[in-house]
Write a protein that holds these residues in place. Structure first.
Motif, short mmCIF file in Angstrom:
data_model
loop_
_atom_site.label_atom_id
_atom_site.label_comp_id
_atom_site.label_asym_id
_atom_site.label_seq_id
_atom_site.Cartn_x
_atom_site.Cartn_y
_atom_site.Cartn_z
N GLY A 1 0.82 -1.21 0.00
CA GLY A 1 0.00 0.00 0.00
C GLY A 1 0.86 1.26 0.00
O GLY A 1 0.63 2.19 -0.78
N ASN A 2 1.89 1.27 0.86
CA ASN A 2 2.75 2.45 0.95
C ASN A 2 3.51 2.71 -0.33
O ASN A 2 3.62 3.84 -0.79
CB ASN A 2 3.76 2.29 2.09
CG ASN A 2 3.10 2.29 3.44
OD1 ASN A 2 1.92 2.64 3.54
ND2 ASN A 2 3.81 1.90 4.47
N LEU A 3 4.05 1.62 -0.92
CA LEU A 3 4.83 1.80 -2.14
C LEU A 3 3.95 2.25 -3.28
O LEU A 3 4.33 3.10 -4.09
CB LEU A 3 5.53 0.49 -2.51
CG LEU A 3 6.70 0.09 -1.62
CD1 LEU A 3 7.14 -1.32 -1.92
CD2 LEU A 3 7.87 1.04 -1.82
N SER A 4 2.73 1.70 -3.35
CA SER A 4 1.85 2.11 -4.45
C SER A 4 1.41 3.55 -4.26
O SER A 4 1.20 4.27 -5.22
CB SER A 4 0.65 1.18 -4.55
OG SER A 4 -0.17 1.32 -3.43
N GLY A 5 1.35 3.98 -2.99
CA GLY A 5 1.04 5.39 -2.71
C GLY A 5 2.13 6.31 -3.22
O GLY A 5 1.91 7.49 -3.47
N ASP A 6 3.33 5.76 -3.37
CA ASP A 6 4.48 6.51 -3.89
C ASP A 6 4.58 6.37 -5.40
O ASP A 6 5.68 6.44 -5.96
CB ASP A 6 5.77 5.94 -3.28
CG ASP A 6 6.28 6.80 -2.15
OD1 ASP A 6 5.65 7.83 -1.89
OD2 ASP A 6 7.30 6.43 -1.54
N SER A 7 3.49 6.04 -6.02
CA SER A 7 3.37 5.78 -7.46
C SER A 7 4.34 4.72 -7.98
O SER A 7 4.90 4.84 -9.06
CB SER A 7 3.45 7.06 -8.28
OG SER A 7 4.69 7.69 -8.09
N LYS A 8 4.54 3.68 -7.18
CA LYS A 8 5.26 2.49 -7.67
C LYS A 8 4.19 1.46 -8.05
O LYS A 8 3.16 1.37 -7.39
CB LYS A 8 6.13 1.89 -6.57
CG LYS A 8 7.11 2.84 -5.94
CD LYS A 8 8.45 2.72 -6.60
CE LYS A 8 9.48 3.65 -6.01
NZ LYS A 8 9.06 5.03 -5.79
N ASP A 9 4.46 0.71 -9.10
CA ASP A 9 3.51 -0.34 -9.47
C ASP A 9 3.82 -1.60 -8.68
O ASP A 9 4.94 -2.10 -8.73
CB ASP A 9 3.61 -0.63 -10.97
CG ASP A 9 3.13 0.55 -11.78
OD1 ASP A 9 2.09 1.12 -11.40
OD2 ASP A 9 3.81 0.92 -12.76
N VAL A 10 2.83 -2.07 -7.95
CA VAL A 10 3.04 -3.23 -7.09
C VAL A 10 2.06 -4.32 -7.50
O VAL A 10 0.88 -4.05 -7.76
CB VAL A 10 2.83 -2.85 -5.61
CG1 VAL A 10 3.15 -4.02 -4.71
CG2 VAL A 10 3.67 -1.65 -5.22
#
Ligand code: TYD
Ligand code: MG
Length: 459
Positions: free
Chosen positions: A116-125
């Motif tokens: 969730g946190n990484l996707s919030g940083d516009s990373k595709d997870v």
């Protein structure tokens, strides 16, 4: 003539391979962990055919140091400080991370939070689950908060499908929950078996390195030996993290036992709450919560885990034995070490503990085997034996040798600083360290002890 399928025996705990069955594994000394597995592999595609097609890299040629170009390893911020610290300062791009632990300890929870946190940083997870349905994942996610659209979920256990999807979608981070449910068609044995788990990991390793994708792999530790444990793949991955902690207590410890991108033995402390895992910023305070004051057999000591000092209460209970054979028990620390320390107290200090049962416990349920706890354990035992309490503002640490001497330990300045920070007044330290420590901690009364007998006089 029918061709015989070759089979070998694997230890499910550590992956030891043997041509015959054995009762005890020579590798890890576990009993009854050997299982038979076929080793027939489907003929693999010719390597030379796949070279140059992007599937396999070109054959690499040897290089001298001056030819190797260093590119700064890129790290992603997981926005969970405790996890970043355990990973050595963030998630390294293209790394393969194994997260092990007992079932139900919180592996899926923390990885969903990270996702969730990484996707919030516009990373595709991409979160791939072989254990839960999409609805179950959604239910869990609803408890944890809001998730953006960069995070995609998939239920899949077939690795060729996973490889295909990953190469099509090209996410930056992939989460595989769990490795024991994944299977590779080229291996004939069942999912969860040693060869299947290994083979699946090597496919994931190839994906991570060739496409520069960070992959988290969940591995369950099982006591029953039904599936291969995460230890069989420790050597293949870049980082190995283990979740520890009592399932019934709320805190969880994430420990790095191997890390190619940071220091090992670093720990992160979390608390399981109704909204997922929450970081514990000051574990010493957390561990000392609810400590009995002025009770005999209790003293606070300090251990350093990785680079972080943690204060912990050692409790001992020494009572007269009802049987001819005294009982000894150690919770959270090494049983043999406790026996050895009791022998030292008996021989060097003349305390006759032969007719007493002794129980030693590290409060809070943490597991620590650092020798710096020795002095604390000795003082707790003496305090309980004499039924005399130790002042609650005293802390003691140091390694105890076989002649009863107190030896120096590393990172002593960190330990005394932590004690001062938490309001302790007196600190019993190895005598040899006294001059050095005086400078680093002027606010604390430091007492040097050359031997356990010395320290004993202080209580
Ligand atoms: P889970 O992450 O499913 O464990 P694992 O993947 O390691 O098997 O953790 C499940 C446990 O965590 C379960 O006992 C319920 C508890 N939990 C909470 O207490 N709060 C929460 O917000 C969540 C999501 C789980
Ligand atoms: Mg899970």
């Amino acid at each position: 003539m029918a061709t015989k399928i070759k089979s070998v025996f694997f230890c499910q705990s550590c992956g030891y391979e043997s041509s015959k069955w054995m009762g005890q594994c020579p590798g890890c000394r576990e009993w009854n962990t050997f299982v038979e597995e076929p080793v027939k592999k489907a003929a693999s595609a010719s390597r030379s055919a796949s070279r140059g097609t992007g599937v396999l890299p070109e054959i690499s040629s040897p290089k001298s140091l001056s030819e190797i170009v260093l590119n700064n390893e890129e790290r992603y911020d997981t926005h969970i400080g405790e996890l970043n610290r355990v990973l050595g300062g963030g998630l390294v791009k293209g790394s393969l991370i194994l997260v092990g632990g007992d079932p139900g300890i919180g592996k899926s929870t923390i990885l969903l939070q990270v996702a969730g946190n990484l996707s919030g940083d516009s990373k595709d997870v991409l979160y791939i689950s072989g254990e839960e349905s999409l609805q179950q994942i959604k239910l869990r996610a609803n408890r944890l908060g809001e998730f953006g659209n960069n995070l995609k979920f998939m239920c899949e256990t077939n690795l060729s499908n996973i490889e295909e999807t990953v190469s099509r979608v090209r996410p930056q981070v992939v989460i595989i929950d769990s490795i024991q449910t994944m299977y590779n068609e080229s291996v004939t044995s069942a999912p969860g078996s040693v060869s299947q788990v290994r083979e699946s990991t090597s496919v994931l390793l190839r994906i991570a390195k060739s496409m520069d994708i960070s992959i988290f792999i969940v591995g369950h530790v099982t006591k029953e030996g039904q599936v291969a444990g995460p230890r069989v793949l420790e050597h293949m991955v870049d980082t190995v993290l283990y979740f520890e902690g009592d399932r019934h207590a709320s805190y969880r410890i994430l420990r790095a036992v191997k890390n190619r991108f940071g220091s090992t033995n670093e720990i992160g402390v979390f608390e399981m709450q109704d909204k997922g895992l929450v970081e514990v910023r000051n574990p010493s305070e957390f561990m000392l919560e609810g400590r009995p004051l002025d009770a005999s057999g209790s003293i606070v000591t300090c251990s350093v885990e990785g680079t972080r000092p943690i204060l912990i209460e050692v409790q001992a209970l020494v009572t007269r034995t009802n049987f001819g054979f005294p009982r000894r028990q150690a919770n959270g620390t090494d049983f043999n070490r406790v026996n050895l320390l009791m022998a030292v107290l008996e021989k060097r200090l003349g305390l006759s503990m032969g007719e007493y049962d002794a129980y030693v416990n590290l409060a809070g349920g943490m597991k620590i085997a650092e020798p710096s706890l020795d002095l604390g354990i000795c003082l707790a035992l003496i305090s309980s034996f004499r039924n005399k309490s130790i002042d609650s503002d005293v802390i003691a640490f140091g390694e105890v040798g076989l002649s009863g001497e107190v030896r120096s330990v590393s990172m002593a300045d960190l330990r005394v600083q932590e004690a001062e920070k938490l309001g302790f007044k007196k600190c019993i330290v190895p005598k040899a360290l006294l001059p050095k420590l005086k400078k680093s901690c002027p606010g604390l009364e430091l007492i040097g002890a050359a031997s356990v007998a010395d320290a004993m006089k202080l209580i």
